[in-house]
Design a protein around this motif. Structure first.
Motif, short mmCIF file in Angstrom:
data_model
loop_
_atom_site.label_atom_id
_atom_site.label_comp_id
_atom_site.label_asym_id
_atom_site.label_seq_id
_atom_site.Cartn_x
_atom_site.Cartn_y
_atom_site.Cartn_z
N VAL A 26 0.85 -1.19 0.00
CA VAL A 26 0.00 0.00 0.00
C VAL A 26 0.89 1.24 0.00
O VAL A 26 1.97 1.23 0.60
CB VAL A 26 -0.92 0.02 1.24
N GLY B 123 -6.79 -1.36 -5.18
CA GLY B 123 -7.82 -1.03 -4.21
C GLY B 123 -7.57 0.31 -3.54
O GLY B 123 -6.54 0.97 -3.76
N GLU C 225 -11.52 -1.17 -0.02
CA GLU C 225 -11.31 -2.42 0.69
C GLU C 225 -11.35 -2.26 2.20
O GLU C 225 -11.69 -3.20 2.91
CB GLU C 225 -9.95 -3.03 0.30
N CYS D 267 -2.86 -1.40 -3.14
CA CYS D 267 -3.83 -0.38 -2.74
C CYS D 267 -3.17 0.98 -2.59
O CYS D 267 -1.97 1.06 -2.34
CB CYS D 267 -4.47 -0.72 -1.38
#
Length: 314
Positions: free
Chosen positions: A64, A126, A151, A92
């Motif tokens: 992420v 995401g 998410e 993400c």
């Protein structure tokens, strides 16, 4: 869903920390371009993050990047440079200080444009939305339902405490003078209800007293007891505690798998909807509860130590 028991925060401006993070047994890691990066280091941090994603070994970890919030001048360049440079290595993007659903929609739209331009799979990356203000919490239901990419909801305690004028400087601990109950209970439950309504995960924010592992564990257990999926970690000393707190015990995991097996056997072979497993009655509600525990155990890498035998249920 991805496992997020432990979510490690890593400053994008520190190459040594970016390298170290790859070796830690965390479920997820977010490479930060926001609060942990000084304004004059933003450009360099973006380049560091792209290099780390492309050249690093993040096997087994959800990758992420936290971009800057939409009130700043950096956000659009964060998204464009990171996704164009390493979108195929990214799971993400985390958007901090989300105030309403339009901010998530903006990020979704920009991601779609970049994916189309670069030939990436549209919709694969995401979004994690960080709730850090009273306004964000009031709007959390519409935020949670704002994008199919979403998410996770993430609690950002420090900015949130400032936004409501909470009288404490110790992030994650009860404010002095608050002696009845838990000052964070409503906030956590509000996030949890919005997340579960839209089938999202929900993650508790950091505990800043990094040397106080007992304190971290106590606060993490509070969130886990409510049903949160994980918690941020800021230091390697917090990692094992987070993984343990947000994993079921071996006994609970085995029991959940036995419930699922017993229910499946008796509803399909004997066509009964409620049966006994040992001294415990199990039914459809039991199955739903067991699914949650079993999923968390599997995500944590647990293996069964018990097998179902039809004679064990009646």
């Amino acid at each position: 869903m991805r496992s997020r028991r432990s979510v490690l925060a890593v400053p994008g401006s520190n190459p040594r920390f970016l390298e170290k993070a790859q070796t830690l047994p965390v479920d997820a890691v977010f490479l930060d371009l926001e609060d942990s990066v000084a304004p004059l280091a933003k450009d360099e941090a973006r380049a560091n993050v792209v290099t780390a994603l492309r050249e690093g070994d993040w096997t087994g970890k959800t990758r992420v990047v936290r971009v800057n919030d939409l009130s700043t001048q950096w956000t659009y360049r964060d998204v464009i440079e990171v996704v164009e440079g390493a979108g195929d290595r990214l799971d993400c993007l985390m958007l901090p200080k989300v105030q309403d659903s339009t901010e998530v929609v903006w990020l979704d739209t920009l991601l779609t444009q970049i994916e189309k331009a670069k030939g990436f799979e549209v919709g694969r990356i995401g979004i994690e939305a960080q709730i850090e203000s009273a306004r964000g919490l009031v709007n959390v239901d519409t935020i949670a339902g704002s994008s199919r990419r979403l998410e996770t909801l993430v609690f950002g305690p420090a900015d949130f405490m400032a936004s409501i004028n909470m009288r404490t400087l110790v992030v994650g601990e009860q404010p002095p003078g608050y002696t009845e109950g838990d000052a964070y209970h409503y906030i956590l439950m509000r996030l949890l209800m919005a997340a579960r309504t839209h089938d999202l995960q929900v993650i508790d924010g950091p505990y800043l007293q990094i040397k106080d592992v007992d304190g971290f564990t106590r606060v993490a257990r509070r969130a886990a007891a409510l049903g949160f999926d994980g918690k941020w970690v800021l230091h390697p000393s917090q990692v094992d505690a987070a993984n343990a707190v947000f994993s079921p015990t071996q006994e609970d995991y085995d029991h959940a798998e036995l419930i699922l097996d017993a229910y499946e056997y008796h509803t399909t072979v004997e066509r009964r909807g409620a049966v006994m497993l040992g001294d415990e009655m199990i039914d459809e509600a039991s199955r739903k509860m067991a699914l949650v525990v079993a999923a968390k155990g599997r995500a944590a890498g647990l293996s069964r130590t018990k097998t179902f035998q039809p004679g064990e249920a009646g």
